[in-house]
Motif scaffolding. Structure first.
Motif, short mmCIF file in Angstrom:
data_model
loop_
_atom_site.label_atom_id
_atom_site.label_comp_id
_atom_site.label_asym_id
_atom_site.label_seq_id
_atom_site.Cartn_x
_atom_site.Cartn_y
_atom_site.Cartn_z
N ALA A 58 55.45 65.80 46.91
CA ALA A 58 54.30 66.58 47.37
C ALA A 58 54.75 67.76 48.21
N ASN A 64 57.67 62.37 51.48
CA ASN A 64 56.50 62.90 50.77
C ASN A 64 56.61 62.66 49.27
N LEU A 106 47.51 56.96 46.07
CA LEU A 106 48.38 57.72 45.20
C LEU A 106 48.54 56.93 43.91
N ILE A 129 52.12 63.33 52.83
CA ILE A 129 51.26 62.37 52.12
C ILE A 129 50.84 61.22 53.04
N ALA A 185 46.72 62.22 43.55
CA ALA A 185 46.53 61.93 44.97
C ALA A 185 45.07 62.04 45.32
#
Length: 113
Positions: A24, A75, A34, A28, A96
């Motif tokens: 990402a 992330n 996710l 996150i 996400a």
């Protein structure tokens, strides 16, 4: 707005393994859910696996063979895929549960027999 970039796909023989990564562009840590989806040629995109809170969830086809995990410090969301089958051939995407989400390019997984 968080952007996701998938990688790790490739060509593998039946029974082989691959580990997909989804990085990402931002943190996150605050994203509650996710997931991984996939889309095979001529088929609709389908859900594969998800990590939500401290729990993981799998489709029937992924259960027992795939493992989804997340590393908030990096992330990154992972999908470890073992005992791959030709039916696993698809473009894999991560998702996400965040405002402004848009699908990335995905990563191609091809399982040859």
């Amino acid at each position: 707005q968080v952007q996701l970039v998938e990688s790790g796909g490739g060509l593998v023989q039946v029974g082989g393994s691959l580990r997909l990564s989804c990085v990402a562009s931002g943190s996150i840590s605050s994203i509650s859910q996710l997931a991984w989806y996939r889309q095979a040629p001529g088929k609709q995109r389908e859900w594969v696996a998800a990590v939500a809170g401290g729990s993981t969830h799998y489709s029937d086809s992924a259960l027992g063979r795939f493992t989804v995990s997340r590393d908030n410090a990096k992330n990154t969301v992972y999908l470890q895929m073992n005992r791959l089958k030709p039916d696993d051939t698809a473009v894999y995407y991560c998702w996400a549960n965040t405002k402004g989400f848009s699908w990335g390019q995905g990563t191609q997984v091809t399982v040859s027999s």
